[in-house]
Design a protein around this motif. Structure first.
Motif, mmCIF file in Angstrom:
data_model
loop_
_atom_site.group_PDB
_atom_site.id
_atom_site.type_symbol
_atom_site.label_atom_id
_atom_site.label_comp_id
_atom_site.label_asym_id
_atom_site.label_seq_id
_atom_site.Cartn_x
_atom_site.Cartn_y
_atom_site.Cartn_z
ATOM 1 N N GLN A 75 -51.922 13.185 -39.997
ATOM 2 C CA GLN A 75 -52.020 14.341 -40.368
ATOM 3 C C GLN A 75 -51.023 15.517 -41.256
ATOM 4 O O GLN A 75 -50.623 16.091 -42.012
ATOM 5 N N ASP A 596 -47.357 24.744 -46.657
ATOM 6 C CA ASP A 596 -46.718 25.085 -45.704
ATOM 7 C C ASP A 596 -47.187 25.555 -43.966
ATOM 8 O O ASP A 596 -46.880 25.633 -43.397
ATOM 9 N N ALA A 597 -48.291 26.241 -44.599
ATOM 10 C CA ALA A 597 -49.331 27.204 -43.628
ATOM 11 C C ALA A 597 -49.924 26.302 -43.038
ATOM 12 O O ALA A 597 -50.025 25.842 -41.514
ATOM 13 N N LEU A 598 -50.300 24.950 -43.699
ATOM 14 C CA LEU A 598 -50.747 23.740 -42.973
ATOM 15 C C LEU A 598 -50.066 22.651 -42.224
ATOM 16 O O LEU A 598 -50.630 22.605 -41.288
ATOM 17 N N LYS A 600 -47.674 24.072 -40.896
ATOM 18 C CA LYS A 600 -47.239 24.345 -39.603
ATOM 19 C C LYS A 600 -48.343 23.929 -38.313
ATOM 20 O O LYS A 600 -48.015 24.385 -37.247
ATOM 21 N N GLN A 601 -49.539 24.534 -39.089
ATOM 22 C CA GLN A 601 -50.671 24.586 -38.283
ATOM 23 C C GLN A 601 -51.072 23.125 -37.141
ATOM 24 O O GLN A 601 -50.760 22.541 -36.071
ATOM 25 N N VAL A 602 -50.747 21.918 -38.344
ATOM 26 C CA VAL A 602 -50.860 20.220 -38.716
ATOM 27 C C VAL A 602 -49.572 20.300 -37.214
ATOM 28 O O VAL A 602 -49.756 19.316 -36.166
ATOM 29 N N GLN A 603 -48.673 20.642 -37.334
ATOM 30 C CA GLN A 603 -47.024 20.349 -36.569
ATOM 31 C C GLN A 603 -46.918 21.073 -35.172
ATOM 32 O O GLN A 603 -47.233 20.559 -34.322
ATOM 33 N N GLY A 604 -48.406 22.148 -34.830
ATOM 34 C CA GLY A 604 -48.569 23.470 -33.280
ATOM 35 C C GLY A 604 -49.098 22.418 -32.616
ATOM 36 O O GLY A 604 -49.073 22.112 -32.030
ATOM 37 N N ALA A 605 -50.489 21.774 -34.091
ATOM 38 C CA ALA A 605 -51.850 20.655 -32.665
ATOM 39 C C ALA A 605 -50.680 19.326 -32.487
ATOM 40 O O ALA A 605 -51.260 19.087 -31.160
ATOM 41 N N ASP A 608 -48.853 19.957 -29.117
ATOM 42 C CA ASP A 608 -49.340 20.920 -28.522
ATOM 43 C C ASP A 608 -49.514 19.765 -28.018
ATOM 44 O O ASP A 608 -49.659 19.340 -26.363
#
Length: 650
Positions: A75, A596-598, A600-605, A608
């Motif tokens: 992703q 870019d927001a997406l 950052k979201q998948v990078q955060g997941a 984790d």
């Protein structure tokens, strides 16, 4: 007993030491891009059976586990490719947006200034300064077209450079991934013995690759990763890396395209197949925005030259000569593919015949060996040229007359770009103020002696006037008894248009107030109620300097709907282009922000799962330190017990 206890303590000591080492490795690599957290997985050592049961023998390291989720990684790679593509597109299209939106020195004020100069000549037909100002404004307009085209060409050259850079980087990453595949493969595939740091490096290279082109990843044998791009072209297969190459477009040697290298042969890849990443972004920008804007600006230039020249040639200059072309109209660009068969005798030509039907698209003419087809590239509309005569066949499509002749081999193709050179070659064709055809070649009159109130319009001419002009003067008379308008040249066909209906007559025609009459390229409109015997004269005009009727007609072109099937003026057609670019720029900007927001979201997941938490690692340090000390205590106790046993024996 003490021996077993010593062995148990030693296994715990080694396990705690390995855990401490792994924790330290996590901490020191916490800021390394692409590093995945590692952890020690312990397992119970093999137990020993005694008569009274099974006795434990300590612990062992089962695996150094790498915390990484391939689903989340995939992703992140997809989001990275999409975001990089949108960012690259936005960086390019915003340049065009800024270029066209310039309200002080752009094309729109140049068009407005040009027609203001035309209106000045209308009010001061004999004024040399006003005519000179018109020539100056025309030069300014031509310069604006040329400057915009030159800037678009610069942007196109920048796209070429970026394509070349991206291809070189893609090839570099492909080689590095293949090399790491080889290193990983050399360690074998024993479960629990994976080279975690090499896996991280390989995943990071794949991530970097996706910044330049969308790459599809599939697992291969011996822990390798296979990477493909486009429509499935392999880039890395096991330990082998394939290469891309830049090549000149067969139909445009100034344009770089991407090819797939197989041995010594390079095959051009469809640009639509290379999506994602910076390479996909600039390719999409070039075909989706740059080419269309250049064609749209060229269409405006070609349309203005075509219509202005047509009207200018219906007038007379200061010496009563027919007006000539006011602007230089660029020819249609037709280029045969460089790889067409050498035996081909096919020839393709194209001429603009109707600017109202022009589109912003390019066209591809191709042969299947027997037939020719014209494809509009913007929407892939395909038109078969039939019936086809190898001696020469002309077919009009979208305001362009395609002339095709000869025979061609299957696969031969030609790129036709009707308006791409319109702005670059737009320039003033006259240099003398006396060459401005401000007047109309005919003059009409109604004698004061006429008894009725019949009127004749100032009159105008069509192109036929200069190819088969009538013998002037012509005197039209009204016969009340028959209601006919007489005096037309002998044998001339008179077209009478009244209330939208057109009828043809010879010699004379019925008089109707408000009717228009055309003969031999002369057009007049009659009105009022003439008396019997009233006459109306049509004469050759020799006052080319003072007369401004044709320059008025030229000025009226500013508000005439010409483009888009007769629904847009010069200014509104340009405004539509500016609006389209602005909307596209905003669309890409919004999508890039969302992307870019997406990302950052998948990078955060993903982080984790694989990211290093320094607080957690600090806690682990204390835990494993205590385990190490405890294991050491076990060994110390075992040693004490062993000494006790020895002392008993003494």
């Amino acid at each position: 007993m003490s021996g077993n206890l010593l062995s148990i303590g030693k296994s715990g000591l080694f396990a705690a030491q390995t855990a401490l080492t792994t924790t330290g490795h996590n901490i020191t690599n916490a800021n390394v891009e692409g590093y995945s957290r590692q952890g020690v997985v312990q397992a119970t050592a093999t137990t020993m059976e005694r008569g009274y049961g099974f006795v434990g023998t300590g612990t062992k390291i089962a695996e150094i586990k790498r915390y990484s989720d391939e689903f989340l990684n995939n992703q992140v790679r997809s989001a990275t490719a999409s975001t990089a593509s949108l960012d690259a597109y936005y960086a390019q299209v915003s340049q065009i947006d800024n270029l066209l939106a310039d309200t002080t020195s752009g094309l729109s004020p140049a068009i407005q200034g040009f027609f203001s100069a035309v209106q000045d000549v209308t009010g001061n037909g004999a004024s040399i300064p006003s005519r000179q100002a018109l020539l100056s404004a025309s030069e300014t307009l031509a310069g604006s077209f040329q400057q915009i085209d030159a800037r678009l060409e610069e942007i196109g050259a920048g796209v070429n450079t970026q394509i070349e850079t991206s291809v070189n980087l893609i090839n570099t990453y492909a080689r590095q991934i293949a090399e790491i595949n080889a290193k990983i493969g050399s360690y074998g595939s024993i479960e629990g013995r994976k080279p975690n740091d090499l896996l991280d490096q390989r995943d990071q290279l794949v991530m970097e690759l996706n910044k330049h082109v969308k790459a599809n990843v599939t697992p291969g044998g011996n822990n390798a990763l296979n990477v493909s791009i486009g429509n499935g072209q392999p880039l890395v297969v096991g330990q082998q890396a394939f290469q891309l190459a830049t090549m000149k477009s067969p139909t445009d040697l100034t344009r770089l395209t991407v090819g797939y290298q197989t041995g010594d042969k390079v095959t051009q890849l469809p640009e639509s197949a290379l999506v994602g990443g910076e390479l996909g972004g600039v390719l999409e920008f070039r075909s989706g925005s740059l080419d269309r804007v250049q064609n749209a600006i060229g269409r405006l230039a070609v349309g203005m030259a075509f219509t202005f020249n047509a009207q200018h040639k219906l007038g007379i200059d200061g010496a009563a000569r027919q007006g000539k072309d006011f602007f230089v109209q660029a020819p249609v660009s037709v280029k045969a593919a460089a790889d067409n068969a050498v035996t081909s005798t096919g020839k393709v030509g194209a001429v603009i015949t109707d600017p109202t039907l022009l589109t912003d698209s390019d066209y591809k003419v191709e042969s299947d060996g027997s037939n020719f087809f014209v494809t509009r590239l913007s929407d892939k509309t395909r038109t078969k040229i039939e019936p086809y005569d190898p001696a020469g066949t002309t077919r009009s499509i979208d305001g362009v007359a395609f002339t095709i002749s000869g025979t061609a081999a299957s696969g031969d193709n030609y790129l036709v770009r009707p308006t791409v050179d319109g702005a670059a070659n737009f320039q003033l064709a006259i240099s003398d103020v006396n060459e401005i055809a401000a007047g109309t070649p005919i003059a009409t009159s109604a004698p004061i002696a006429n008894r009725g109130n019949g009127q004749i319009s100032a009159g105008s001419v069509s192109a036929d006037y200069f190819t088969a002009s009538p013998s002037l003067p012509v005197t039209l008379g009204f016969d009340a008894a028959s209601g006919q308008l007489t005096g037309f040249p002998a044998g001339a066909t008179v077209s009478m248009t009244f209330n939208g209906a057109t009828t043809t007559h010879t010699g004379s025609a019925p008089f109707k107030s408000g009717a228009s009459y055309s003969f031999a390229g002369v057009n007049v409109t009659m009105s009022g109620t003439p008396a019997n015997g009233d006459t109306f004269g049509i004469n050759a005009n020799v006052a080319g300097t003072a007369d401004t009727r044709n320059i008025q007609a030229l000025g009226a072109l500013q508000t005439k709907n010409i483009f888009n099937g007769g629904s847009a003026t010069y200014q509104s057609a340009f405004a539509q282009t500016v609006s389209a670019v602005g909307n596209k720029t905003r669309e890409v900007q919004v999508n890039a922000s969302a992307g870019d927001a997406l990302l950052k979201q998948v990078q955060g997941a993903a982080n984790d799962v694989s990211g290093v938490n320094l607080d957690e690692e600090a806690t682990n340090l204390l835990k494993y330190q205590q385990a190490y000390q405890a294991s050491g205590k076990i060994m110390q106790i075992a040693n004490t017990l062993f000494d006790t046993l020895l002392s008993i024996g003494r």
